[in-house]
Design an enzyme around this catalytic site. Structure first.
Site, mmCIF file in Angstrom:
data_model
loop_
_atom_site.group_PDB
_atom_site.id
_atom_site.type_symbol
_atom_site.label_atom_id
_atom_site.label_comp_id
_atom_site.label_asym_id
_atom_site.label_seq_id
_atom_site.Cartn_x
_atom_site.Cartn_y
_atom_site.Cartn_z
ATOM 1 N N HIS A 36 -0.613 -8.783 0.737
ATOM 2 C CA HIS A 36 -0.986 -7.704 -0.159
ATOM 3 C C HIS A 36 -0.727 -8.760 -1.504
ATOM 4 C CE1 HIS A 36 -2.725 -3.257 -1.617
ATOM 5 N NE2 HIS A 36 -2.453 -4.755 -2.887
ATOM 6 N N CYS A 96 1.075 -0.916 0.028
ATOM 7 C CA CYS A 96 -0.289 -0.085 -0.278
ATOM 8 C C CYS A 96 1.089 1.190 0.321
ATOM 9 C CB CYS A 96 -1.153 -0.107 1.109
ATOM 10 S SG CYS A 96 -3.096 -0.633 1.081
ATOM 11 N N THR A 116 5.460 -13.736 1.575
ATOM 12 C CA THR A 116 5.580 -12.569 2.749
ATOM 13 C C THR A 116 5.380 -11.612 2.763
ATOM 14 O OG1 THR A 116 7.157 -11.808 0.869
ATOM 15 C CG2 THR A 116 7.588 -14.266 2.013
ATOM 16 N N HIS A 176 -0.349 -10.124 -4.206
ATOM 17 C CA HIS A 176 0.735 -9.452 -5.901
ATOM 18 C C HIS A 176 0.705 -10.468 -7.064
ATOM 19 C CE1 HIS A 176 2.905 -10.618 -2.300
ATOM 20 N NE2 HIS A 176 3.472 -11.338 -3.751
#
Ligand code: 5GP
Ligand code: ZN
Length: 113
Positions: free
Chosen positions: A97, A7, A94, A99
């Site tokens: 968010h 973010c 890891t 991805h």
């Protein structure tokens, strides 16, 4: 999310090398590339990972996957590429968010480690 590294990257609070950006996604170079070309595509919306995806997110996920070819073309990965989403502990995720890794510009091995 305030303490999420991706973010912060999306908000440009942490620098990154931009590849592509629109109102839904941001694509940037991975800081620890595992191939000559290695970029990450993230949704601007904070979604922890595949396990957190809801039916409402389906259009966004479809949009992301459909954008991959465009990114691969932009990066001239003309001989193919690999798309990876690591999820959870066994998947070696890891950063929590969502991805999509896009890797290319070398002959990648299979199976993955
Ligand atoms: P995961 O292991 O969660 O599937 O992938 C996280 C990826 O994010 C790793 O490939 C790692 O190199 C990359 N990464 C972690 N922190 C940063 C950062 O601050 N900047 C960039 N550009 N990539 C990062
Ligand atoms: Zn986030």
């Amino acid at each position: 999310m305030s303490d999420c590294i991706f973010c912060k990257i999306k908000d440009k609070e942490i620098p990154s090398v931009p590849i592509y950006e629109d109102d839904k996604i941001y694509v940037f170079r991975d800081a620890d590339p595992q191939a000559p070309e290695h970029v990450l595509m993230i949704p601007k919306q904070h979604i922890t990972g595949l396990d957190a995806v809801t039916a409402e997110d389906e259009p966004l996920l479809g949009y992301m996957l459909a954008k991959v070819r465009e990114i691969a073309e932009q990066l001239e990965m003309t001989n193919g590429y690999r798309v990876v989403i690591n999820n959870g502990e066994d998947g070696q995720q890891t950063v929590p968010h969502l991805h999509i890794h896009i890797l290319g510009k070398r002959k990648l091995t299979w199976p993955p480690g």
